[in-house]
Design an enzyme around this catalytic site. Sequence first.
Site, short mmCIF file in Angstrom:
data_model
loop_
_atom_site.label_atom_id
_atom_site.label_comp_id
_atom_site.label_asym_id
_atom_site.label_seq_id
_atom_site.Cartn_x
_atom_site.Cartn_y
_atom_site.Cartn_z
N ASP A 1 0.81 -1.22 0.00
CA ASP A 1 0.00 0.00 0.00
C ASP A 1 0.85 1.26 0.00
O ASP A 1 0.45 2.29 0.54
CB ASP A 1 -0.96 0.01 1.21
CG ASP A 1 -1.74 -1.28 1.30
OD1 ASP A 1 -2.29 -1.69 0.28
OD2 ASP A 1 -1.76 -1.89 2.39
N LYS B 1 2.09 2.18 -5.14
CA LYS B 1 2.75 1.71 -6.37
C LYS B 1 1.90 2.00 -7.60
O LYS B 1 2.42 2.32 -8.66
CB LYS B 1 3.02 0.19 -6.29
CG LYS B 1 4.00 -0.18 -5.20
CD LYS B 1 4.25 -1.67 -5.17
CE LYS B 1 3.09 -2.49 -4.62
NZ LYS B 1 2.79 -2.28 -3.20
N GLY C 1 -4.57 -4.16 -4.25
CA GLY C 1 -5.51 -3.13 -4.65
C GLY C 1 -4.71 -1.91 -5.03
O GLY C 1 -4.18 -1.22 -4.16
N HIS C 2 -4.54 -1.67 -6.32
CA HIS C 2 -3.74 -0.54 -6.77
C HIS C 2 -4.68 0.60 -7.16
O HIS C 2 -5.43 0.49 -8.11
CB HIS C 2 -2.86 -0.94 -7.95
CG HIS C 2 -1.76 -1.88 -7.55
ND1 HIS C 2 -0.97 -2.55 -8.44
CD2 HIS C 2 -1.32 -2.24 -6.33
CE1 HIS C 2 -0.09 -3.30 -7.77
NE2 HIS C 2 -0.29 -3.12 -6.49
N GLN D 1 1.95 -6.22 -3.45
CA GLN D 1 2.40 -6.36 -2.07
C GLN D 1 3.80 -5.73 -1.93
O GLN D 1 4.08 -4.79 -2.66
CB GLN D 1 2.37 -7.81 -1.58
CG GLN D 1 0.97 -8.37 -1.43
CD GLN D 1 0.38 -8.89 -2.73
OE1 GLN D 1 1.05 -9.57 -3.48
NE2 GLN D 1 -0.85 -8.57 -3.00
N THR E 1 2.78 -12.67 2.58
CA THR E 1 1.95 -13.26 1.55
C THR E 1 2.72 -14.46 0.98
O THR E 1 3.81 -14.80 1.46
CB THR E 1 1.54 -12.22 0.48
OG1 THR E 1 0.53 -12.79 -0.35
CG2 THR E 1 2.71 -11.75 -0.36
N THR F 1 -9.91 -4.90 0.93
CA THR F 1 -10.77 -5.45 1.97
C THR F 1 -11.43 -4.38 2.84
O THR F 1 -12.29 -4.70 3.66
CB THR F 1 -9.95 -6.37 2.91
OG1 THR F 1 -8.90 -5.58 3.48
CG2 THR F 1 -9.36 -7.55 2.16
P1 IMP Z 1 -2.70 -12.91 1.66
O1 IMP Z 1 -1.84 -12.28 0.61
O2 IMP Z 1 -4.18 -12.70 1.43
O3 IMP Z 1 -2.36 -14.36 1.88
O4 IMP Z 1 -2.41 -12.19 3.06
C1 IMP Z 1 -1.17 -12.31 3.72
C2 IMP Z 1 -0.76 -10.99 4.36
O5 IMP Z 1 -0.44 -10.05 3.33
C3 IMP Z 1 -1.86 -10.33 5.19
O6 IMP Z 1 -1.26 -9.64 6.28
C4 IMP Z 1 -2.47 -9.32 4.24
O7 IMP Z 1 -3.09 -8.25 4.91
C5 IMP Z 1 -1.22 -8.86 3.49
N1 IMP Z 1 -1.50 -8.35 2.16
C6 IMP Z 1 -1.81 -9.05 1.04
N2 IMP Z 1 -1.97 -8.25 -0.01
C7 IMP Z 1 -1.75 -7.00 0.43
C8 IMP Z 1 -1.72 -5.71 -0.22
O8 IMP Z 1 -1.93 -5.57 -1.43
N3 IMP Z 1 -1.43 -4.67 0.59
C9 IMP Z 1 -1.14 -4.81 1.91
N4 IMP Z 1 -1.14 -5.97 2.55
C10 IMP Z 1 -1.44 -7.07 1.81
#
Ligand code: IMP
Length: 434
Positions: A13, A16, A40-41, A224, A239, A301
């Site tokens: 976040d 990017k 989420g870009h 990410q 992730t 989310t």
């Molecule tokens: P997952 O990618 O859904 O498996 O989540 C694993 C971790 O990565 C969690 O703490 C999520 O909140 C974080 N996460 C995944 N995608 C993003 C993103 O695009 N921005 C910030 N945090 C992320």
Amino acid sequence: MPNIVIAGAQWGDEGKGKIVDLLAARVQVVARYNGGHNAGHTVILGDRKFVLHLVPSGILHPGVLCVMGNGMVIDPWALEQELGELVAAGIEVDDNLVISDRAHLILPHHRVLEQLSEEARGARKIGTTNRGIGPAYEDKTGRRGVRMGDLLRPAALPGKLEETRRHFERVCRGAGHAPDADWEALARDLAAFGERLGPRIQDTALVLHRTIARGYSILFEGAQATLLDLDHGTYPFVTSSSAGAGGVATGLGIPPTRIDGILGIAKAYTTRVGAGPLPSEIGGSLEQEIRRRGAEFGASTGRPRRCGWFDAVVTRYSVRVNGFDAVALTKLDVLDLLAEVQICVGYRHDGRVIEEVPADLAVAEACEPVYESLPGWTTPTAGIREWSALPGAARRYVLRLSELIGCEVGMVSTSPDREDTILRRDSVVASWFA
Ligand code: IMP
């Protein structure tokens, strides 16, 4: 422009989307190398806001080829929804989007597996986005995944689903959960996706190889960020993909020798969604204020993001593991009204000060931040586009961060708008633009 990687320097976040969108005007191809619709870009164009989850941010530039690489995991339902929204907003989505035949699919049962896994962890849950990302990558490394290219061979689909189905049923049995899923209907749905997406599904490593041979330039877009990278992040609170610059080679089939430059994106402070260590977390009403000013709520989310001071230890580590040539610092304006700003310069642990990111989660969780304080600038910087127009204290803050992380700050973003960006003329980033 040379072939540049854009990667997150913190926990995601960082903004990017805006920087990719800005640089996309200079390239012919934007290629995404990791993750799925957990990302989420957000890109703001005038009074219009686009939140892209799967499709590379280059899609907003007519004539730019967008590539979704083999390192991604793709939920075809989410993809079709996103494509539908783009088309409804008048964005061209035609032969300007191709998808790797080797990218793995996220299927509905992956979300069930993720819920079971998070429930089983109880208080130690990761706080995932619940999009099925982790289980889809588990199927990939477990060699039972279904790939985009499989959608093109409908007769083989029931067989391709067999291993993931057995794994799912094994896990469900172990958890005392009914393995409800209609695999025949799934195979039919997937075949229908194959028909609709068919021409887009290609050997994208070959596509990229050919575009490079033609002299086109590519922007490699990461989702990410480094501290969420499966290998280099705060494991296990990460992730499941290679979010750092290293992911470009494996996630797109691009030889590392074809990468000309790497730009890290870092926020002027730090945020994190989900559980896991965040040593410089601010807490209290000031954190709430920064969250409000920075609109720090997850683009995918809607979850409130945890906010911390700029962590120079974390960002210096990112500079090292990614080899950033420069950093773009975003959201400087969010700190505008503070009388004092803090920078985390080390961690106190067990009576010692450590200046590296610990691999051991227990150490990371027990770390106390060591801060350096700088005067704030208490003047609006929002919308400033020239380095010389920034208040002196803001420039000193940026230069101090640069010194602490050991990398130049070549760009500074002062609002979500594409145009509100300072490009420092003496930086390597300016030479990429030349
Ligand atoms: P997952 O990618 O859904 O498996 O989540 C694993 C971790 O990565 C969690 O703490 C999520 O909140 C974080 N996460 C995944 N995608 C993003 C993103 O695009 N921005 C910030 N945090 C992320």
